[in-house]
Enzyme design. Structure first.
Site, mmCIF file in Angstrom:
data_model
loop_
_atom_site.group_PDB
_atom_site.id
_atom_site.type_symbol
_atom_site.label_atom_id
_atom_site.label_comp_id
_atom_site.label_asym_id
_atom_site.label_seq_id
_atom_site.Cartn_x
_atom_site.Cartn_y
_atom_site.Cartn_z
ATOM 1 C CG ASP A 1 6.122 2.935 5.662
ATOM 2 O OD1 ASP A 1 6.181 3.260 4.649
ATOM 3 O OD2 ASP A 1 5.301 2.306 6.185
ATOM 4 N NE ARG B 1 -2.746 -6.121 0.704
ATOM 5 C CZ ARG B 1 -2.519 -4.873 0.375
ATOM 6 N NH1 ARG B 1 -2.675 -4.019 1.503
ATOM 7 N NH2 ARG B 1 -2.037 -4.466 -0.899
HETATM 8 C C1 LIG Z 1 2.251 2.871 -1.881
HETATM 9 S S1 LIG Z 1 3.465 3.113 -0.717
HETATM 10 C C2 LIG Z 1 4.323 4.371 -1.349
HETATM 11 C C3 LIG Z 1 5.828 4.239 -1.165
HETATM 12 C C4 LIG Z 1 6.769 5.454 -1.963
HETATM 13 N N1 LIG Z 1 6.438 6.766 -0.919
HETATM 14 C C5 LIG Z 1 6.672 5.706 -2.853
HETATM 15 O O1 LIG Z 1 5.746 6.753 -3.411
HETATM 16 O O2 LIG Z 1 6.830 5.083 -3.773
HETATM 17 C C6 LIG Z 1 2.746 3.720 0.839
HETATM 18 C C7 LIG Z 1 3.483 3.606 2.157
HETATM 19 O O3 LIG Z 1 2.910 4.479 3.126
HETATM 20 C C8 LIG Z 1 2.744 3.765 4.125
HETATM 21 N N2 LIG Z 1 1.626 4.256 4.939
HETATM 22 C C9 LIG Z 1 0.457 3.917 4.887
HETATM 23 N N3 LIG Z 1 -0.231 4.703 6.128
HETATM 24 C C10 LIG Z 1 0.694 5.359 6.578
HETATM 25 C C11 LIG Z 1 0.430 6.045 7.923
HETATM 26 N N4 LIG Z 1 -0.775 6.193 8.229
HETATM 27 N N5 LIG Z 1 1.540 6.820 8.213
HETATM 28 C C12 LIG Z 1 2.903 6.544 7.469
HETATM 29 N N6 LIG Z 1 2.947 5.667 6.705
HETATM 30 C C13 LIG Z 1 1.834 4.971 6.237
HETATM 31 C C14 LIG Z 1 2.653 2.382 3.698
HETATM 32 O O4 LIG Z 1 3.198 1.680 4.824
HETATM 33 C C15 LIG Z 1 3.433 2.203 2.491
HETATM 34 O O5 LIG Z 1 4.917 1.823 2.616
#
Ligand SMILES: C[S@@+](CC[C@H](N)C(=O)[O-])C[C@H]1O[C@@H](n2cnc3c(N)ncnc32)[C@H](O)[C@@H]1O
Length: 279
Positions: A140, A41
């Site tokens: 996000d 990455r």
């Molecule tokens: C696997 S995706 C899940 C997306 C959606 N909620 C779903 O369930 O389909 C996880 C998301 O969490 C975000 N994320 C990770 N750490 C975070 C943080 N500390 N605060 C806010 N968002 C975060 C990532 O950027 C990513 O877009």
């Protein structure tokens, strides 16, 4: 650490420093087995910056606040899809139809937008209108996914499992440069406000409660137990009493029964006397 030949030098101490930085800035706890993932990455950042090894990259990251955004964007996992865990959207519709006035909904790790547009489509279906009484905020930590979400343009295969009626009502066919893609109709886009927000920050800035519904799905899994519990506690204060909380399929809150009571598969209602946020 894998011994396969790599373009850039990357050793255990580099991996440990990256793990620590990611934990500090985003609350994301990486397993020791994730070294190859980190390498692949971040390798593109080293190429873009013309660096030769990870040690120089970490030096750069620690001294350039601009790099932090690229680092976070590179390290998040953004897997999502339209109507993922479809039962939540059915429950959402029921709740919306029972609420008087405008419902406030927070989609708290919205990734590339499929989740929040599924919320907007559900609201439109519940009220049979492209202007349903909802106010939706999508947040996000990753600015690049927020950009994609705001654009609302998706490959056809991202919507291939949607019922034809939804495709017809809620998407336009892309033209020219976007030939072969679809775009969310502007009426749905207008229902959503996008903000960058780190759930592990103490300051949630422009996001103000209380909300009728919070979707916080498939993000807590990246946090350790301590962080999960701190974030969950805070999120619950942003819910109205009796508000709905939707979690991801592998997230359960067995130790949080004083705040949330289960009402279905990974769906919860706020326990009324568990407190509200100071707005
Ligand atoms: C696997 S995706 C899940 C997306 C959606 N909620 C779903 O369930 O389909 C996880 C998301 O969490 C975000 N994320 C990770 N750490 C975070 C943080 N500390 N605060 C806010 N968002 C975060 C990532 O950027 C990513 O877009």
């Amino acid at each position: 650490m894998s011994l396969t030949h790599r373009e850039f030098a990357f050793d255990t101490s580099d991996f440990e420093r990256i793990k620590l930085t990611l934990y500090k800035v985003a609350g994301i706890k990486l397993a020791n087995s994730k070294d190859s993932m980190v390498y692949s990455r971040l390798a593109r950042r080293l190429r873009a910056l013309g660096l030769n090894n990870f040690s120089d990259y970490i030096y750069h990251l620690e001294r350039n606040s601009n790099e932090l955004e690229h680092f976070i964007n590179g390290m998040t996992t953004n897997l999502t899809s339209f109507f993922r865990e479809a039962h939540h959207f059915e429950m959402l519709k029921q709740q919306l139809m029972q609420t008087n006035g405008t419902s406030r909904i927070w989609c708290a790790a919205s990734s590339t937008g499929e989740e929040v547009y599924s919320i907007a489509m559900s609201a439109a279906e519940a009220f049979k209108s492209l202007a349903p009484p909802v106010e939706i905020i999508a947040t996000d930590i990753d600015s690049s996914v927020l950009h994609i979400a705001k654009e609302g343009i998706y490959a056809k295969n991202a919507v291939s499992a949607l019922e034809p009626i939804k495709l017809k009502q809620f998407f336009h066919k892309g033209r020219g440069f976007n030939e072969g893609k679809v775009r969310v109709v502007p009426e749905l886009q207008k229902l959503v406000r996008f903000e960058k927000l780190n759930l592990t920050d103490n300051n949630w800035g422009r996001v103000k409660g209380p909300f009728d519904v919070i979707f916080c799905r498939n993000v807590m899994i990246y946090f350790d137990k301590k962080t999960q519990s701190r974030v969950l506690k805070r999120l619950v204060t942003f819910l109205k009493s009796d508000g709905l909380y939707f979690a991801g399929h592998s997230e359960n809150f067995m130790g949080a029964s004083h705040m949330l009571r289960p009402i279905g598969k990974t769906a919860y209602k706020k326990v009324c006397d568990s407190g509200n946020a100071k707005k």
